[in-house]
Scaffold this motif. Structure first.
Motif, short mmCIF file in Angstrom:
data_model
loop_
_atom_site.label_atom_id
_atom_site.label_comp_id
_atom_site.label_asym_id
_atom_site.label_seq_id
_atom_site.Cartn_x
_atom_site.Cartn_y
_atom_site.Cartn_z
N GLN A 163 -28.71 -15.27 -37.85
CA GLN A 163 -30.05 -15.50 -38.35
C GLN A 163 -30.68 -16.70 -37.64
OE1 GLN A 163 -30.52 -16.52 -42.60
NE2 GLN A 163 -31.83 -14.72 -42.74
N ARG A 177 -34.09 -6.81 -49.95
CA ARG A 177 -33.74 -8.21 -49.66
C ARG A 177 -33.34 -8.34 -48.19
NH1 ARG A 177 -32.76 -11.52 -54.19
NH2 ARG A 177 -31.54 -12.89 -52.87
N ARG A 235 -25.80 -15.41 -44.60
CA ARG A 235 -27.21 -15.25 -44.32
C ARG A 235 -28.01 -15.38 -45.62
NH1 ARG A 235 -25.98 -9.83 -40.91
NH2 ARG A 235 -25.46 -10.79 -38.92
N THR A 290 -21.99 -11.18 -46.91
CA THR A 290 -22.75 -12.35 -46.47
C THR A 290 -22.07 -13.06 -45.32
OG1 THR A 290 -21.60 -13.71 -48.11
CG2 THR A 290 -23.70 -12.73 -48.77
N SER A 308 -39.45 -15.69 -49.33
CA SER A 308 -38.21 -16.33 -49.78
C SER A 308 -38.40 -16.79 -51.22
CB SER A 308 -37.90 -17.54 -48.89
OG SER A 308 -38.84 -18.59 -49.12
N THR A 353 -31.53 -14.34 -47.71
CA THR A 353 -32.34 -13.12 -47.77
C THR A 353 -33.64 -13.39 -48.50
OG1 THR A 353 -31.28 -12.44 -49.84
CG2 THR A 353 -30.28 -11.65 -47.80
N ALA A 395 -27.01 -9.98 -47.62
CA ALA A 395 -28.04 -9.57 -46.67
C ALA A 395 -27.66 -8.25 -46.04
CB ALA A 395 -28.20 -10.63 -45.59
N ASP A 413 -29.63 -2.97 -47.37
CA ASP A 413 -29.47 -4.36 -47.77
C ASP A 413 -28.13 -4.55 -48.47
OD1 ASP A 413 -30.08 -2.91 -49.96
OD2 ASP A 413 -31.60 -4.25 -50.75
N GLY A 466 -32.99 -9.75 -44.24
CA GLY A 466 -32.65 -11.04 -43.65
C GLY A 466 -33.77 -11.63 -42.82
N GLN A 495 -35.25 -4.01 -40.98
CA GLN A 495 -34.94 -3.90 -42.41
C GLN A 495 -36.23 -3.81 -43.22
OE1 GLN A 495 -32.50 -7.56 -42.58
NE2 GLN A 495 -30.83 -6.24 -43.29
#
Length: 259
Positions: A141, A248, A93, A84, A179, A95, A72, A80, A250, A243
């Protein structure tokens, strides 16, 4: 007579010698062929091993690339490429799916147009099954949810991803990617409120000079396979790590599920 006998003996010896030499040559040729065949066989084996090793290397590389795409973005806005797990022990996290669409269209859907829940037939309220609120003062997250209620007088169904657009306090917009979760069909009778839209968000601190915060003011939510949206005010304050340009991020949306 003796001279003739001696000549015959010499001729016989010469013939035997020639036969012996020929046999030896044949044996040598046979041995050479065997060695050559053996060498060829070993060469083929080596070639196979080399090919196998190359294939294995490709698989290893592919595996590495796939693992890399799960990382992420936790650095500057639009990035990105990040680990992780934070050095402070932040859990890994999840993504968004790379290259996933951002609208409410779901190409593979078993929901008919006659039974689908339409935007104006649904009620929209913040809060999950336990009424939890996201912690906007952390960089971990978080999950935010919107409960959908069937306000119509007939049964309708929902299946797939909604379209979700964040609108910031300065008017910037961010269409959330999806997702990789598989959607399922939900049937809502009149008054049912068991359907839920969930979003994973990655909070950011407004005063952090190393990140660009996205301060949400509203969310525009389009139910699956609809073309009109409902507008909800963002009730939680805080900021989300911007982002919006990441492949990808988060922060992303999940398919409609059971709440």
């Amino acid at each position: 007579m003796t001279a003739k006998l001696n000549r015959a003996v010499r001729c016989t010896a010469a013939v035997l010698a020639a036969v012996a030499i020929g046999a030896g040559a044949t044996a040598c040729d046979s041995s050479g062929d065997s060695s050559s065949k053996a060498a060829g066989s070993h060469s083929d084996t080596a070639l196979n091993l080399s090919s196998s090793g190359k294939q294995g290397g490709s698989q290893d590389k592919a595996g590495s690339d796939n693992a890399g795409t799960d990382n992420a973005g936790s650095g500057n806005a639009g990035s990105d490429k990040a680990g992780t797990q934070e050095s402070s022990g932040t859990p890994a996290r999840t993504t968004a799916q790379q290259g996933s669409r951002t609208d409410a269209v779901n190409p593979v859907s078993t929901t008919s147009t006659t039974s689908r829940c339409h935007t104006n037939e649904l009620g929209y309220t913040w809060g999950g099954p336990h009424g939890g609120r996201p912690d906007m003062n952390t960089t971990y997250q978080q999950q935010v949810t919107i409960r959908l209620t069937n306000k119509s007088t007939h049964t309708c169904t929902l299946r797939g991803y909604p379209g979700v657009q964040l609108v910031s306090t300065t008017g910037e917009t961010w269409d959330l990617l999806r997702s990789s979760d598989m959607p399922s069909t939900l049937t809502l009778k009149p008054g049912d409120d068991t359907a839920m839209v969930s979003m994973s968000i990655l909070p950011a601190q407004k005063n952090d000079p190393d990140v660009k915060p996205f301060v949400p003011a509203q969310i525009l939510l389009t139910p699956p396979n609809e073309t009109t949206h409902a507008t909800l005010a963002w009730p939680y304050g805080g900021a989300i790590l911007d982002q919006s340009g990441a492949s990808r991020p988060g922060t992303f949306v999940n398919p409609v599920g059971i709440g």
